[in-house]
Motif scaffolding. Structure first.
Motif, PDB file in Angstrom:
ATOM      1  N   LYS A   1       0.862  -1.179   0.000  1.00  0.00           N
ATOM      2  CA  LYS A   1       0.000   0.000   0.000  1.00  0.00           C
ATOM      3  C   LYS A   1       0.895   1.224   0.000  1.00  0.00           C
ATOM      4  O   LYS A   1       1.776   1.357   0.839  1.00  0.00           O
ATOM      5  CB  LYS A   1      -0.878   0.011   1.235  1.00  0.00           C
TER       6      LYS A   1
ATOM      7  N   GLU B   1       1.349   5.248   0.344  1.00  0.00           N
ATOM      8  CA  GLU B   1       0.691   6.406   0.915  1.00  0.00           C
ATOM      9  C   GLU B   1       0.602   7.483  -0.157  1.00  0.00           C
ATOM     10  O   GLU B   1       1.482   7.609  -0.995  1.00  0.00           O
ATOM     11  CB  GLU B   1       1.493   6.931   2.105  1.00  0.00           C
ATOM     12  N   PRO B   2      -0.456   8.276  -0.131  1.00  0.00           N
ATOM     13  CA  PRO B   2      -0.550   9.342  -1.123  1.00  0.00           C
ATOM     14  C   PRO B   2       0.593  10.333  -0.955  1.00  0.00           C
ATOM     15  O   PRO B   2       1.013  10.628   0.155  1.00  0.00           O
ATOM     16  CB  PRO B   2      -1.891  10.009  -0.846  1.00  0.00           C
ATOM     17  N   ARG B   3       1.098  10.802  -2.082  1.00  0.00           N
ATOM     18  CA  ARG B   3       2.201  11.757  -2.036  1.00  0.00           C
ATOM     19  C   ARG B   3       1.699  13.123  -1.601  1.00  0.00           C
ATOM     20  O   ARG B   3       0.642  13.561  -2.050  1.00  0.00           O
ATOM     21  CB  ARG B   3       2.824  11.919  -3.413  1.00  0.00           C
TER      22      ARG B   3
END
Length: 74
Positions: free
Chosen positions: A28, A30-32
Motif C-alpha cells: 500500500k 501512501e498518497p504523495r
C-alpha cells in the motif's frame, strides 16, 4: 451480476492470473504530499500560454509581410 462483497486486490489478482506466486506482494502506497503550492491556476496558465502563442503568430505575420515587401522591392 450482483457481488456479495467487494473483492480485495489479492483476490482480484488470484482470479485474473489463476493463482498466486510467492514473489508477488501487494504494498500500500501512501498518497504523495503536494510538492509545492501553486500561485497560478490551470486556467490562468492556459490563458497565458494562448496569449504567448498569439503574440508569436502576430510577430510571424509581421515578419512575413516585411519579407514579402522586401522581395517585391528587389
Amino acid at each position: 451480476m450482483r457481488r456479495l462483497r467487494p473483492l480485495s486486490e489479492a483476490e482480484c489478482y488470484a482470479r485474473c492470473y489463476r493463482g498466486w506466486e510467492p514473489t508477488v506482494t501487494i504494498v500500500k502506497l501512501e498518497p504523495r504530499p503536494p510538492r509545492f503550492s501553486t500561485t497560478v491556476s490551470g486556467e490562468e496558465l492556459r490563458r497565458s500560454l494562448e496569449e504567448r502563442i498569439d503574440a508569436r503568430a502576430d510577430e510571424l505575420a509581421l515578419e512575413l509581410d516585411e519579407a514579402e515587401a522586401a522581395a517585391e522591392a528587389a
